[in-house]
Design a protein around this motif. Structure first.
Motif, PDB file in Angstrom:
ATOM      1  N   ILE A 183       0.866  -1.186   0.000  1.00  0.00           N
ATOM      2  CA  ILE A 183       0.000   0.000   0.000  1.00  0.00           C
ATOM      3  C   ILE A 183       0.897   1.229   0.000  1.00  0.00           C
ATOM      4  O   ILE A 183       1.636   1.472   0.962  1.00  0.00           O
ATOM      5  CB  ILE A 183      -0.935   0.005   1.217  1.00  0.00           C
ATOM      6  CG1 ILE A 183      -1.814  -1.253   1.223  1.00  0.00           C
ATOM      7  CG2 ILE A 183      -1.801   1.251   1.226  1.00  0.00           C
ATOM      8  CD1 ILE A 183      -2.661  -1.400   2.469  1.00  0.00           C
ATOM      9  N   ALA A 184       0.833   2.015  -1.063  1.00  0.00           N
ATOM     10  CA  ALA A 184       1.675   3.214  -1.166  1.00  0.00           C
ATOM     11  C   ALA A 184       1.059   4.396  -0.424  1.00  0.00           C
ATOM     12  O   ALA A 184       1.738   5.107   0.315  1.00  0.00           O
ATOM     13  CB  ALA A 184       1.900   3.579  -2.636  1.00  0.00           C
ATOM     14  N   SER A 185      -0.246   4.639  -0.601  1.00  0.00           N
ATOM     15  CA  SER A 185      -0.908   5.771   0.060  1.00  0.00           C
ATOM     16  C   SER A 185      -2.412   5.535   0.054  1.00  0.00           C
ATOM     17  O   SER A 185      -2.942   4.777  -0.768  1.00  0.00           O
ATOM     18  CB  SER A 185      -0.581   7.099  -0.635  1.00  0.00           C
ATOM     19  OG  SER A 185      -1.093   7.103  -1.961  1.00  0.00           O
ATOM     20  N   VAL A 186      -3.083   6.224   0.984  1.00  0.00           N
ATOM     21  CA  VAL A 186      -4.546   6.179   1.088  1.00  0.00           C
ATOM     22  C   VAL A 186      -5.046   7.598   1.308  1.00  0.00           C
ATOM     23  O   VAL A 186      -4.568   8.292   2.221  1.00  0.00           O
ATOM     24  CB  VAL A 186      -5.005   5.260   2.239  1.00  0.00           C
ATOM     25  CG1 VAL A 186      -6.529   5.276   2.349  1.00  0.00           C
ATOM     26  CG2 VAL A 186      -4.511   3.835   2.027  1.00  0.00           C
ATOM     27  N   HIS A 187      -5.988   8.040   0.481  1.00  0.00           N
ATOM     28  CA  HIS A 187      -6.595   9.368   0.598  1.00  0.00           C
ATOM     29  C   HIS A 187      -8.113   9.224   0.604  1.00  0.00           C
ATOM     30  O   HIS A 187      -8.661   8.316  -0.034  1.00  0.00           O
ATOM     31  CB  HIS A 187      -6.185  10.285  -0.555  1.00  0.00           C
ATOM     32  CG  HIS A 187      -4.738  10.679  -0.518  1.00  0.00           C
ATOM     33  ND1 HIS A 187      -3.729   9.834  -0.915  1.00  0.00           N
ATOM     34  CD2 HIS A 187      -4.135  11.845  -0.142  1.00  0.00           C
ATOM     35  CE1 HIS A 187      -2.557  10.444  -0.782  1.00  0.00           C
ATOM     36  NE2 HIS A 187      -2.782  11.673  -0.321  1.00  0.00           N
ATOM     37  N   GLN A 188      -8.750  10.127   1.307  1.00  0.00           N
ATOM     38  CA  GLN A 188     -10.210  10.202   1.267  1.00  0.00           C
ATOM     39  C   GLN A 188     -10.625  11.217   0.219  1.00  0.00           C
ATOM     40  O   GLN A 188     -10.119  12.340   0.199  1.00  0.00           O
ATOM     41  CB  GLN A 188     -10.780  10.588   2.627  1.00  0.00           C
ATOM     42  CG  GLN A 188     -12.320  10.615   2.648  1.00  0.00           C
ATOM     43  CD  GLN A 188     -12.879  10.845   4.035  1.00  0.00           C
ATOM     44  OE1 GLN A 188     -12.134  10.922   5.009  1.00  0.00           O
ATOM     45  NE2 GLN A 188     -14.188  10.972   4.136  1.00  0.00           N
ATOM     46  N   ILE A 220     -23.108   3.165   3.118  1.00  0.00           N
ATOM     47  CA  ILE A 220     -23.586   4.359   3.801  1.00  0.00           C
ATOM     48  C   ILE A 220     -23.750   4.123   5.298  1.00  0.00           C
ATOM     49  O   ILE A 220     -23.776   5.077   6.088  1.00  0.00           O
ATOM     50  CB  ILE A 220     -24.910   4.824   3.156  1.00  0.00           C
ATOM     51  CG1 ILE A 220     -25.232   6.253   3.588  1.00  0.00           C
ATOM     52  CG2 ILE A 220     -26.034   3.866   3.493  1.00  0.00           C
ATOM     53  CD1 ILE A 220     -26.407   6.857   2.850  1.00  0.00           C
ATOM     54  N   GLU A 221     -23.837   2.864   5.723  1.00  0.00           N
ATOM     55  CA  GLU A 221     -23.935   2.562   7.158  1.00  0.00           C
ATOM     56  C   GLU A 221     -22.686   2.996   7.923  1.00  0.00           C
ATOM     57  O   GLU A 221     -22.732   3.141   9.150  1.00  0.00           O
ATOM     58  CB  GLU A 221     -24.150   1.057   7.367  1.00  0.00           C
ATOM     59  CG  GLU A 221     -25.515   0.552   6.934  1.00  0.00           C
ATOM     60  CD  GLU A 221     -25.616   0.344   5.440  1.00  0.00           C
ATOM     61  OE1 GLU A 221     -26.741   0.115   4.956  1.00  0.00           O
ATOM     62  OE2 GLU A 221     -24.567   0.415   4.765  1.00  0.00           O
ATOM     63  N   ALA A 222     -21.581   3.221   7.229  1.00  0.00           N
ATOM     64  CA  ALA A 222     -20.366   3.658   7.913  1.00  0.00           C
ATOM     65  C   ALA A 222     -20.494   5.063   8.484  1.00  0.00           C
ATOM     66  O   ALA A 222     -19.720   5.443   9.373  1.00  0.00           O
ATOM     67  CB  ALA A 222     -19.180   3.592   6.951  1.00  0.00           C
ATOM     68  N   LEU A 223     -21.463   5.838   8.004  1.00  0.00           N
ATOM     69  CA  LEU A 223     -21.665   7.203   8.502  1.00  0.00           C
ATOM     70  C   LEU A 223     -22.528   7.244   9.751  1.00  0.00           C
ATOM     71  O   LEU A 223     -22.661   8.309  10.365  1.00  0.00           O
ATOM     72  CB  LEU A 223     -22.298   8.069   7.402  1.00  0.00           C
ATOM     73  CG  LEU A 223     -21.480   8.205   6.117  1.00  0.00           C
ATOM     74  CD1 LEU A 223     -22.252   9.025   5.094  1.00  0.00           C
ATOM     75  CD2 LEU A 223     -20.123   8.837   6.402  1.00  0.00           C
ATOM     76  N   GLY A 257     -21.680   6.117   0.778  1.00  0.00           N
ATOM     77  CA  GLY A 257     -20.789   6.366   1.893  1.00  0.00           C
ATOM     78  C   GLY A 257     -19.521   7.055   1.452  1.00  0.00           C
ATOM     79  O   GLY A 257     -19.378   7.479   0.298  1.00  0.00           O
ATOM     80  N   PRO A 258     -18.547   7.195   2.350  1.00  0.00           N
ATOM     81  CA  PRO A 258     -17.286   7.857   2.004  1.00  0.00           C
ATOM     82  C   PRO A 258     -16.489   7.039   0.985  1.00  0.00           C
ATOM     83  O   PRO A 258     -16.548   5.813   0.960  1.00  0.00           O
ATOM     84  CB  PRO A 258     -16.557   7.949   3.352  1.00  0.00           C
ATOM     85  CG  PRO A 258     -17.167   6.873   4.186  1.00  0.00           C
ATOM     86  CD  PRO A 258     -18.587   6.749   3.748  1.00  0.00           C
ATOM     87  N   LYS A 259     -15.741   7.758   0.153  1.00  0.00           N
ATOM     88  CA  LYS A 259     -14.956   7.129  -0.911  1.00  0.00           C
ATOM     89  C   LYS A 259     -13.472   7.364  -0.652  1.00  0.00           C
ATOM     90  O   LYS A 259     -13.071   8.442  -0.193  1.00  0.00           O
ATOM     91  CB  LYS A 259     -15.352   7.699  -2.276  1.00  0.00           C
ATOM     92  CG  LYS A 259     -14.652   7.045  -3.461  1.00  0.00           C
ATOM     93  CD  LYS A 259     -15.033   7.715  -4.759  1.00  0.00           C
ATOM     94  CE  LYS A 259     -16.486   7.495  -5.093  1.00  0.00           C
ATOM     95  NZ  LYS A 259     -16.824   8.029  -6.441  1.00  0.00           N
ATOM     96  N   PHE A 260     -12.667   6.360  -0.983  1.00  0.00           N
ATOM     97  CA  PHE A 260     -11.234   6.420  -0.712  1.00  0.00           C
ATOM     98  C   PHE A 260     -10.453   6.020  -1.961  1.00  0.00           C
ATOM     99  O   PHE A 260     -10.917   5.198  -2.761  1.00  0.00           O
ATOM    100  CB  PHE A 260     -10.855   5.486   0.449  1.00  0.00           C
ATOM    101  CG  PHE A 260     -11.623   5.765   1.718  1.00  0.00           C
ATOM    102  CD1 PHE A 260     -11.186   6.722   2.611  1.00  0.00           C
ATOM    103  CD2 PHE A 260     -12.797   5.079   1.988  1.00  0.00           C
ATOM    104  CE1 PHE A 260     -11.890   6.992   3.765  1.00  0.00           C
ATOM    105  CE2 PHE A 260     -13.515   5.343   3.137  1.00  0.00           C
ATOM    106  CZ  PHE A 260     -13.061   6.301   4.029  1.00  0.00           C
TER     107      PHE A 260
END
Length: 297
Positions: free
Chosen positions: A90-95, A161-164, A104-107
């Protein structure tokens, strides 16, 4: 009575035939499914929990090193050197800042392939947790078609969307507080370092990836193009106006160098009246002279 009994038997045979046919179709379709196909669309993230138990999170377990693996083949055990195994990391993770309605949120997860071979058909799983992870934490698994040797690839994953809304604190809805990212989440490939396939982040510290910069640049370039082409458009408009003015002249206008019909007719009438006046004046002088001669005689 005998006819009704035979009819019932035929009907039972037909039902059994249809049922056996349906069961055979289900069995045939089920033979093409694999474990990854069954679990990739499931909300169960137990496979990520298994990876955490084996390899830890954020390099807590050092599994890297030059070692060899023994695999079984049709010709007996075979040794796989570390140079042939390769490594995914894994090089990087951004929201991603923009969230679509009802999602829900996207990454954006950037994956690096530090190997000499193309890796195909591996899974990427993202899990949102509120505190500790459990089997039914909201998660999403996507499948990557391929990543070429020594290449980096960005994969976009959207949580449910349940993550929110994972908790309630004094009447306030609380979303996920931690994010866990796992590549090769079903542990299907042998790698030199398995620990760099798992990373955990605090949701509040995730960097935000803005996607509106490219849109702003395109709009600015468009405005510049419009401003550059504006003088040309004004010139063409002025030319069209001049052409319109030239074509809207009266139809009775005479070309230059040709006499006007009205003016020529007026000139002819003036000449005729002048000639008639001169003739009448001559006649009057002649009559006067004759009268004087007669009076003298």
């Amino acid at each position: 009575m005998r006819q009704s009994t035979s009819t019932v038997k035929l009907l039972n045979i037909a039902i059994l035939f249809v049922a056996s046919l349906a069961i055979s179709m289900v069995v045939c379709n089920g033979q093409d499914l694999t474990r990854a196909d069954l679990l990739s669309c499931s909300s169960n993230c137990s496979h990520v929990i298994d990876l955490i138990h084996r390899y830890g999170v954020n390099q807590t377990c050092d599994t890297a090193g030059d070692r060899q693996w023994i695999t079984h083949s049709a010709f007996g055990p075979a040794i796989i050197p570390a140079s042939e195994a390769g490594d995914l990391s894994i090089a990087s993770v951004h929201q991603i800042a923009d969230i679509e309605n009802g999602c829900g949120p996207k990454f954006a997860v950037v994956i690096s392939n530090c190997s000499t071979r193309c890796v195909e058909g591996f899974s990427v799983t993202v899990v949102g947790t509120l505190g500790q992870i459990h089997c039914f934490s909201p998660c999403t698994t996507v499948k990557v078609d391929k990543i070429h040797p020594n290449e980096s690839l960005q994969v976009e994953v959207t949580l449910p969307i349940e993550a929110l809304a994972m908790g309630n604190r004094n009447g306030q809805v609380i979303g996920f507080q931690r994010l866990i990212v796992a590549i090769d989440s079903f542990d299907e490939f042998v790698e030199t370092d398995e620990a760099n396939n798992l990373k955990a982040f605090c949701a509040s510290t995730l960097p935000i990836l803005e996607v509106q910069a490219t849109v702003t640049t395109e709009v600015t370039q468009t405005q510049e193009q419009v401003s550059q082409t504006a003088p040309v458009d004004n010139a063409s408009v002025s030319i069209q106006e001049n052409q319109t003015l030239e074509t809207t002249q009266p139809l009775t206008a005479q070309p230059a160098g040709q006499p006007n019909v009205t003016q020529s007719s007026q000139a002819v009438q003036t000449d005729e009246s002048a000639d008639a006046l001169q003739t009448a004046w001559r006649q009057l002088n002649t009559e006067t002279a004759t009268a004087e001669v007669a009076s003298d005689g």
